[in-house]
Motif scaffolding. Structure first.
Motif, PDB file in Angstrom:
ATOM      1  N   THR A   1     -10.876  25.052 -36.158  1.00  0.00           N
ATOM      2  CA  THR A   1      -9.352  25.281 -36.766  1.00  0.00           C
ATOM      3  C   THR A   1      -9.383  26.718 -36.979  1.00  0.00           C
ATOM      4  O   THR A   1      -8.442  27.330 -36.922  1.00  0.00           O
ATOM      5  CB  THR A   1      -9.284  24.173 -38.068  1.00  0.00           C
TER       6      THR A   1
ATOM      7  N   ALA B   1      -5.931  29.342 -34.652  1.00  0.00           N
ATOM      8  CA  ALA B   1      -4.610  30.011 -35.427  1.00  0.00           C
ATOM      9  C   ALA B   1      -5.240  31.790 -35.276  1.00  0.00           C
ATOM     10  O   ALA B   1      -4.487  31.616 -35.336  1.00  0.00           O
ATOM     11  CB  ALA B   1      -5.278  29.584 -37.068  1.00  0.00           C
TER      12      ALA B   1
ATOM     13  N   LYS C   1      -3.976  32.438 -32.206  1.00  0.00           N
ATOM     14  CA  LYS C   1      -2.480  31.878 -32.133  1.00  0.00           C
ATOM     15  C   LYS C   1      -2.342  34.061 -32.274  1.00  0.00           C
ATOM     16  O   LYS C   1      -1.510  34.703 -32.099  1.00  0.00           O
ATOM     17  CB  LYS C   1      -2.191  31.511 -32.896  1.00  0.00           C
TER      18      LYS C   1
END
Ligand code: CAA
Length: 388
Positions: free
Chosen positions: A257, A261, A264
């Motif tokens: 995760t 993130a 991005k």
């Protein structure tokens, strides 16, 4: 002794094209470009800008007057150079008013060469810790109108100061380089546009990532858990996603995760500018540091890829003063002006390119300080508008 990136600064052109406008002009579904490729905007290059002016603009943002005198070597990394003999770095050195007792050189290996420049700079600083080496990655990514690669064009430069006791990223000892003779992307001397076997190039990229990352883990004993983020060369943002997902697979834990993130966060600036070729990884690093969830003391992995092909995986530890070494990335991107498809095409066709004759470009009023004023007697004319 810690050696690494002390500061970074970014420069691009003052204009952009939206990928909705490009998609409409090319008869494509905008979501192919926005989602499938992962790009929102791309830098539009006026004829008065090129790799020299972009490099000078990034270097000017980076250096204080004191540092200008301290730079011992300038290395300009580019695959869209403007001369087959003379180094881009010589022009940039003049525009930046660096000391004449400076070593100035250009290096090339597609989108990889800025990473080689950083590693060479590390070596110079290891020999003489007082030295400051200026590395500037500068490129114009140009595939041609109505080509498959058009949506992955872009332009810009990232300037970095490599020093002892760096404020941003201390580069670690272990790095894994990997090279093979591959024809996935190249540009013959007679061509202004890159030639590319697009799908093949994305597969080679992922293979090189796997090769270097696997060996890096074998050499260091580290795993993904030892990293806060992996930063990828981003020719278009979907490429980084493809590479990261090739590693993560079905993983959905906290590490996966965090990696997704932070990818991005790395992609945010690239979405707005497009491919910088050799500067892309380092614009991505800036974007990650500005937008990501990263803390001093954490390890960031960097995967550099240049077609042809050369890959390298290496890592650095984020330093406590990193925010001070980053500049005004978001403001710079927001200050650009949107142009329509016809204006983009006009600029694309107005480049000096391989022309042999004398040319004088109209002096722009777009706020760019360093400009290519034209060509005279086969010599490109670079001007600092603050002086001339
Ligand atoms: N909505 C959402 N997604 C859509 C869509 C829609 N309406 N239509 C298509 N897509 C998706 C496709 O499914 C595809 O996704 P996946 O890649 O995940 O399968 C994606 O959009 C792209 O579609 P296509 O594959 O059909 O696109 P294309 O044939 O036009 O080619 C490209 C894409 C190969 C990247 C091409 O733009 C290209 O050649 N670019 C230049 C080469 C390049 O950047 N290579 C990268 C590796 S080399 C490198 O890194 C060095 C460097 O900088 C050059």
């Amino acid at each position: 002794m810690k050696i690494g990136i002390d500061k970074l600064a970014f420069a691009t052109t003052p204009y952009y094209l939206t990928m909705e406008d490009l998609a409409q002009g090319r008869g494509e579904d905008p979501n192919k470009y926005l989602i499938g490729i992962g790009q929102d905007r791309q830098a539009v290059v006026p004829p008065t800008q090129d790799v020299v002016t972009l490099a000078a603009a990034a270097g000017e943002k980076l250096l204080t007057n004191e540092e200008r005198d301290q730079v011992s070597t300038i290395i300009v990394a580019t695959e869209s150079g403007i001369d087959n003999s003379k180094a881009t770095a010589i022009y940039v050195k003049r525009l930046l008013k660096l000391n004449d007792f400076t070593r100035a050189v250009e290096i090339k290996e597609a989108c990889y060469s800025a990473t080689a420049a950083i590693q060479f700079a590390r070596g110079l600083v290891a020999l003489k810790p007082q030295e400051k080496v200026l590395v500037i990655a500068s490129d114009v990514a140009r595939y041609g109108l109505n080509t498959g690669g058009e949506v992955t064009q872009g332009a810009g430069a990232v300037a970095m100061l490599i020093t002892a006791n760096p404020r941003v990223l201390a580069i670690e000892e272990t790095s894994v380089a990997y090279a093979k003779d591959v024809m996935d992307f190249w540009r013959p001397l007679y061509s202004e546009e890159a030639m590319v076997d697009g799908k093949y190039s994305t597969n080679v990229y992922i293979d090189f990532f796997k090769q270097t990352w696997t060996r890096y883990q074998q050499l260091t004993g580290q795993t993904l858990a030892d990293f806060t983020a992996l930063a990828f060369h981003l020719p278009f943002t979907k490429m980084g996603k493809k590479a990261l997902e090739a590693e993560l697979g079905e993983r959905d834990d906290t590490i996966a995760t965090r990696m997704r993130a932070n990818l991005k966060a790395e992609q945010a600036a690239c979405r707005q500018v497009g491919n910088l070729y050799t500067g892309s990884l380092y614009l991505g690093l800036m974007s990650l540091l500005v937008n990501g969830d990263v803390q001093p003391g954490e390890r960031i992995g960097l995967f550099s890829y240049g077609s042809g092909s050369e890959g390298e995986f290496y890592a650095g530890i984020l330093q406590s003063g990193y925010q001070a070494g980053l500049g005004d990335l978001s403001e710079q991107l927001a200050a650009r002006k949107r142009v329509d498809l016809a204006t983009y095409e006009k600029n694309f066709n107005a480049q000096l390119g391989l022309k042999e004759e004398d040319v004088t470009f109209e002096t722009p009023t777009d706020g760019q300080r360093f400009i290519l004023a034209g060509q005279k007697n086969h010599q490109r004319q670079y001007v600092d508008l603050n002086e001339d």
